[in-house]
Motif scaffolding. Structure first.
Motif, mmCIF file in Angstrom:
data_model
loop_
_atom_site.group_PDB
_atom_site.id
_atom_site.type_symbol
_atom_site.label_atom_id
_atom_site.label_comp_id
_atom_site.label_asym_id
_atom_site.label_seq_id
_atom_site.Cartn_x
_atom_site.Cartn_y
_atom_site.Cartn_z
ATOM 1 N N THR A 234 45.681 -40.189 60.783
ATOM 2 C CA THR A 234 45.728 -40.938 59.523
ATOM 3 C C THR A 234 47.063 -41.649 59.302
ATOM 4 O OG1 THR A 234 44.176 -39.370 58.535
ATOM 5 C CG2 THR A 234 45.407 -40.773 57.027
ATOM 6 N N ILE A 235 48.163 -40.907 59.351
ATOM 7 C CA ILE A 235 49.473 -41.501 59.068
ATOM 8 C C ILE A 235 49.846 -42.580 60.079
ATOM 9 C CG2 ILE A 235 51.953 -41.005 58.940
ATOM 10 C CD1 ILE A 235 51.221 -38.337 57.614
ATOM 11 N N PRO A 236 49.688 -42.341 61.406
ATOM 12 C CA PRO A 236 49.990 -43.417 62.365
ATOM 13 C C PRO A 236 49.070 -44.630 62.188
ATOM 14 C CG PRO A 236 49.912 -41.289 63.471
ATOM 15 C CD PRO A 236 49.385 -41.071 62.085
ATOM 16 N N ARG A 237 47.789 -44.403 61.879
ATOM 17 C CA ARG A 237 46.832 -45.504 61.747
ATOM 18 C C ARG A 237 47.162 -46.401 60.565
ATOM 19 N NH1 ARG A 237 41.830 -46.672 59.345
ATOM 20 N NH2 ARG A 237 40.421 -47.860 60.696
ATOM 21 N N LEU A 238 47.594 -45.792 59.451
ATOM 22 C CA LEU A 238 47.890 -46.560 58.243
ATOM 23 C C LEU A 238 49.246 -47.243 58.297
ATOM 24 C CD1 LEU A 238 46.469 -44.071 55.585
ATOM 25 C CD2 LEU A 238 45.532 -46.318 56.168
ATOM 26 N N GLY A 239 50.164 -46.684 59.062
ATOM 27 C CA GLY A 239 51.473 -47.303 59.219
ATOM 28 C C GLY A 239 52.334 -47.198 57.968
ATOM 29 N N SER A 240 53.328 -48.078 57.859
ATOM 30 C CA SER A 240 54.269 -48.040 56.738
ATOM 31 C C SER A 240 53.743 -48.853 55.559
ATOM 32 C CB SER A 240 55.631 -48.578 57.171
ATOM 33 O OG SER A 240 55.486 -49.907 57.643
ATOM 34 N N TYR A 241 54.494 -48.808 54.458
ATOM 35 C CA TYR A 241 54.061 -49.505 53.241
ATOM 36 C C TYR A 241 55.293 -50.005 52.490
ATOM 37 C CZ TYR A 241 51.888 -50.218 48.637
ATOM 38 O OH TYR A 241 51.449 -50.751 47.450
ATOM 39 N N ASP A 242 55.223 -51.254 52.047
ATOM 40 C CA ASP A 242 56.321 -51.834 51.281
ATOM 41 C C ASP A 242 56.123 -51.497 49.801
ATOM 42 O OD1 ASP A 242 58.360 -53.274 50.175
ATOM 43 O OD2 ASP A 242 57.495 -55.257 50.592
ATOM 44 N N SER A 243 56.948 -50.599 49.294
ATOM 45 C CA SER A 243 56.792 -50.123 47.909
ATOM 46 C C SER A 243 57.788 -50.773 46.955
ATOM 47 C CB SER A 243 56.966 -48.606 47.871
ATOM 48 O OG SER A 243 58.259 -48.242 48.323
ATOM 49 N N SER A 244 58.469 -51.837 47.403
ATOM 50 C CA SER A 244 59.516 -52.444 46.570
ATOM 51 C C SER A 244 58.974 -53.040 45.274
ATOM 52 C CB SER A 244 60.253 -53.531 47.363
ATOM 53 O OG SER A 244 59.332 -54.543 47.789
ATOM 54 N N HIS A 245 57.678 -53.414 45.269
ATOM 55 C CA HIS A 245 57.097 -54.039 44.083
ATOM 56 C C HIS A 245 56.608 -53.035 43.055
ATOM 57 C CE1 HIS A 245 53.728 -53.011 46.658
ATOM 58 N NE2 HIS A 245 52.922 -53.115 45.621
ATOM 59 N N LEU A 246 56.644 -51.755 43.418
ATOM 60 C CA LEU A 246 56.136 -50.717 42.509
ATOM 61 C C LEU A 246 57.220 -50.268 41.545
ATOM 62 C CD1 LEU A 246 54.128 -48.437 44.963
ATOM 63 C CD2 LEU A 246 53.212 -50.173 43.414
ATOM 64 N N GLU A 247 56.792 -49.957 40.324
ATOM 65 C CA GLU A 247 57.728 -49.391 39.351
ATOM 66 C C GLU A 247 57.971 -47.930 39.683
ATOM 67 O OE1 GLU A 247 56.343 -49.881 35.400
ATOM 68 O OE2 GLU A 247 56.043 -52.042 35.572
ATOM 69 N N GLU A 248 59.202 -47.487 39.456
ATOM 70 C CA GLU A 248 59.537 -46.077 39.674
ATOM 71 C C GLU A 248 58.766 -45.231 38.658
ATOM 72 O OE1 GLU A 248 61.290 -43.017 41.736
ATOM 73 O OE2 GLU A 248 61.403 -45.161 42.151
ATOM 74 N N GLN A 249 58.058 -44.250 39.156
ATOM 75 C CA GLN A 249 57.240 -43.425 38.266
ATOM 76 C C GLN A 249 57.796 -42.016 38.171
ATOM 77 O OE1 GLN A 249 52.940 -43.826 38.829
ATOM 78 N NE2 GLN A 249 53.371 -45.401 40.350
#
Length: 507
Positions: A234-249
């Motif tokens: 699962t983790i290798p298949r999905l790869g990384s994610y750019d979270s810069s646009h998300l608000e800190e929760q």
């Protein structure tokens, strides 16, 4: 105009399942229809003088026509008694008092968050899986609360948030019948297994813990399997994610919540210690006073449902008082009322299921079908491994069409439990086979109400995400869960190990 993207075979299959499932009536309507079918069936079977010989007693069982004046009177006069005397109904409702207060006060949710919050980085993924597996005792809490928390944790670890959603969801619903704790799932399963077994043996009594040894070992096996799939697929298949646009929760717990959780856990340990003090000594109050046994006809086993209720109720109440989710007696009453309100659909379902089981019993159709089915299985030598695999596959496919585990087992138990008893398998074993099949396809069935919620969580991170995205990533878990769990139950059969206290493989 662009060309339409061709759908894969899997997409078409899942779309077909979703359409078929959506066309099915409500489970309550299914039971009403089954009641009518049984009544008509009793008339036809009686007309053709259908009978069978019970191999256990040598007694000849004849079909009884319920569409007579006498049958109609019995249906009318016994309907309330069928419902009120349904043995496990009270047990399920009592367990829900404890689980309900622990869920509604926020104890379960805070406990889940805290486990993940304090886990070392290397143990965070196993912690998410463990919380998901254990969390199914908390009713709706695990598949609702855990996935969004896990998604945020995965972002902080540098992984794709979908990995957190999928791992948490699969652990909570795919390993639904694996746990280190006894809870609502066990109570619901027994509520239909016991009356079904009594169609063959009126003296049969099961207990809520009769699958415990197996489900505890299953929890370990599925934790390892889920972790391997998560880290290698699962983790290798999905790869990384750019979270810069998300608000800190905010995901850290407030100090008040942490203190409330600490006091709740202390109260749980004290409560458990009191019960152990009453159980462990040779002359313990909860032992059988004549034989000294803990398991056989002891106050402990006879009151285990209420003990479990107390073990959930006490920390739930303490947490509510300390976290201020319960501030007065009115809040206390409201929390209890809300927890029981969720059981409304189950109570209505039980009313019609109780009537259906009663009709099956009165007409003798259940025992006759079971005896004839057992004879056919024996003549075809359909026992052992083929029987195990076939039963699990059947339950898993039915699960793709009907989401409610209790509704499915209410329909299947009156036929399969007696049938398996007559070929030598204990009701605890038959119940466990169903629970395995019912769990493994939970992650991919469109009939589970949590899947649309999971999609809503996913769209927060990717607006183009669809059910196909989620199901495609969860399908490997269903396949490997089927293989691992089936191999485990086959091993259990060969070793002849008890499934739990009072739960054997052979009848």
């Amino acid at each position: 105009m662009g060309r339409k993207q061709k759908k894969s075979v899997m997409d078409r299959f899942l779309n077909t399942v979703e359409v078929m499932g959506n066309k099915l009536p409500d489970p309550i309507v299914i039971f009403i229809a089954l009641m009518g079918i049984i009544l008509v069936g009793s008339f036809v079977a009686s007309m053709f003088n259908l009978k069978a010989t019970n191999p256990a007693t040598g007694e000849e069982v004849e079909a009884v026509n319920l569409l007579t004046g006498e049958g109609l009177v019995q249906i009318l006069t016994e309907s309330i008694n069928n419902f009120s005397s349904f043995p496990p109904l009270g047990m399920v409702l009592v367990v829900m008092i404890g689980i309900g207060i622990a869920e509604k006060t926020g104890y379960f949710e805070t406990a889940m968050k805290r486990v993940i919050e304090v886990s070392p980085k290397k143990l965070i993924i196993p912690a998410i899986i463990l919380v998901g597996i254990i969390g199914n005792v908390a009713g709706d809490a695990a598949p609702v609360v855990l996935p969004p928390i896990a998604a945020m944790v995965m972002i902080k670890l540098g992984h794709h948030p979908f990995a957190g959603l999928i791992i948490a969801y699969v652990a909570a619903v795919g390993a639904f019948s694996a746990n280190f704790l006894i809870g609502m799932t066990d109570a619901l399963a027994l509520s239909f297994t016991e009356p079904a077994a009594q169609l063959v043996d009126s003296n049969y009594t099961g207990n809520i813990a009769m699958n415990y040894y197996f489900i505890a070992v299953s929890a370990v096996v599925l934790l390892v399997v889920t972790y391997v799939l998560a880290t290698k697929v699962t983790i290798p298949r999905l790869g990384s994610y750019d979270s810069s646009h998300l608000e800190e929760q905010k995901e850290e717990l407030e100090e008040r919540e942490v203190k409330a959780l600490r006091w709740a856990n202390i109260s749980a340990l004290i409560t458990a210690a009191i019960f152990l003090f009453l159980l462990i000594p040779e002359n313990g109050l909860l032992r059988n006073q004549e034989t000294g046994s803990i398991m056989n006809d002891s106050p402990f086993m006879n009151s285990v449902v209420f003990i479990i209720t107390i073990l959930f109720f006490v920390p739930g109440l303490v947490y509510g008082l300390k976290a201020k989710t319960i501030q007065n007696t009115k809040d206390f009453g409201n929390v209890l009322s809300e927890s029981m309100a969720t059981m409304g659909s189950y109570i209505v379902l039980v009313f019609f299921a109780a009537q259906m089981l009663a009709y099956f019993n009165w007409s003798n159709l259940g025992p006759i079908i079971a005896i004839k089915g057992a004879d056919l299985m024996q003549s075809l030598n359909f026992t052992g491994i083929p029987l195990i695999i076939g039963s699990i596959i059947l339950a898993s496919f039915i699960n793709l069409l009907i989401g409610s585990a209790s509704a499915k087992w209410a329909i299947l138990a009156p036929v399969f439990v007696p049938m398996f008893m007559l070929i030598g398998y204990d009701p605890a074993f038959t119940q466990m086979l169903f629970r395995i099949g019912d769990s493994i396809t939970n992650p991919i069935t469109p009939m589970l109400p949590y899947l649309p919620l999971l999609l809503a969580f996913a769209k927060k991170y990717d607006k183009n995400a669809g059910l196909g995205t989620l199901i495609a990533n969860m399908l490997p878990y269903s396949i490997v869960f089927f293989i691992a769990w089936t191999l485990l139950v086959i091993l259990w059969l060969f070793l002849g190990l008890p499934l739990g206290p009072g739960g054997a493989v052979e009848y």
